[in-house]
Design a protein around this motif. Sequence first.
Motif, mmCIF file in Angstrom:
data_model
loop_
_atom_site.group_PDB
_atom_site.id
_atom_site.type_symbol
_atom_site.label_atom_id
_atom_site.label_comp_id
_atom_site.label_asym_id
_atom_site.label_seq_id
_atom_site.Cartn_x
_atom_site.Cartn_y
_atom_site.Cartn_z
ATOM 1 N N ASP A 200 1.143 -1.232 -0.422
ATOM 2 C CA ASP A 200 -0.312 -0.292 -0.216
ATOM 3 C C ASP A 200 1.100 1.892 0.157
ATOM 4 O O ASP A 200 1.269 1.140 1.174
ATOM 5 C CB ASP A 200 -0.864 -0.367 1.019
ATOM 6 N N HIS A 201 0.952 2.046 -1.304
ATOM 7 C CA HIS A 201 2.320 2.827 -1.392
ATOM 8 C C HIS A 201 1.620 4.284 -0.558
ATOM 9 O O HIS A 201 3.171 5.044 0.139
ATOM 10 C CB HIS A 201 2.187 3.559 -2.987
ATOM 11 N N GLY A 202 0.227 4.369 0.051
ATOM 12 C CA GLY A 202 0.117 5.243 0.638
ATOM 13 C C GLY A 202 0.694 5.435 1.973
ATOM 14 O O GLY A 202 0.538 6.157 2.319
ATOM 15 N N ARG A 203 0.425 4.082 2.952
ATOM 16 C CA ARG A 203 0.643 3.752 3.880
ATOM 17 C C ARG A 203 2.242 3.736 3.938
ATOM 18 O O ARG A 203 2.187 4.476 5.013
ATOM 19 C CB ARG A 203 -0.158 2.076 3.810
ATOM 20 N N ILE A 204 2.962 3.247 3.483
ATOM 21 C CA ILE A 204 4.138 3.290 3.498
ATOM 22 C C ILE A 204 4.755 4.909 2.766
ATOM 23 O O ILE A 204 5.250 5.173 3.762
ATOM 24 C CB ILE A 204 4.991 2.606 1.576
#
Length: 226
Positions: A200-204
Motif C-alpha cells: 500500500d504505497h499511501g500507507r508506506i
Amino acid sequence: MRIDVLTLFPEMLEPFCSASIVGRARKAGIVEIVCTQLRDFATDKHKSVDDKPFGGGPGMVLMCGPVFDAVEHVESLDPRPATRIVLTPQGETLTQRTVESLAKKPRLLIVCGHYEGFDQRILDGLRPMEISIGDYVLSGGEPAAAVLIDAVVRLLPGALGDRTSADSESFAGNLLEYPQYTRPREFRGMCVPDVLLSGDHGRIAGWRREQAELRTKARRPDLLEK
Ligand code: SAM
C-alpha cells in the motif's frame, strides 16, 4: 561542471575521484575534475611553497606567490567563471544547502591547505568562500575536498542514475531519512515493519514521513526548528 583542485597531494584525490559515483560521473562527462600540483608553481630551485611564520611559532605557512599563480593559471584554462573555495577549519561549516548551491555553479576551484594553513593575504586577496567540513582539524585539505566533491557531484543531473534519487535523503528537506530495510524479512528475530510489506504505497509513504519526523525529533531537533 568543471572542478579544479589545487593540492600538494593530487595522488590522494585521484583514486577517490576515479571510483564509485564520482568516477562514473567523470567517465560519463557529467563532471570534469582536474587536480593540479601546487608545487609546480613554486619559483625557487627547492620548489618551496611554504615558509616560516612571521612573528615565530610552530609549523610552516603556505606562501602567497605559488597559490595566486596557480589560481590564476588554472582559471585561465577555461572561460567559465570559477567559484573559488579555500578549505579551512575556520570557514563556514559545510551544509547540504551550500552543497546544493555549489552544484548549480558551472565551475568550482578548490584550494587545499597543508601545514599550518594559508598566509592571510591569500584569503584577503583571492576572496574565496572559506569552507570547513566540521569542527576538527585535518592535516590537509584533501579529505575535505573529497567530501565536498562527493556531496556536490551526486547532485549533478544524471550522477545518481535513474534508480536513485537524492530528493528523499537526509537534509534534502529539514528531515533525516526514514529507516530502510531489505531482504530477508526476518533476521535474528528482527522483523521488517509490516507496513513495508503491505504493497500500500499511501500507507508506506505516510509511515516513512512519520518515521523521518520521529527520527529527526530524536536525533536532530535543531533541523525541525529551521
Ligand atoms: N593552523 C590551522 C588552524 O588552526 O586553523 C589549521 C591548519 S590544518 C593542520 C591544514 C589544512 O588542512 C588547512 O589549511 C585546511 O586546508 C585543511 N583542513 C584542516 N581541517 C579542516 C576542516 N575541518 N575543514 C576543511 N579543511 C580543513
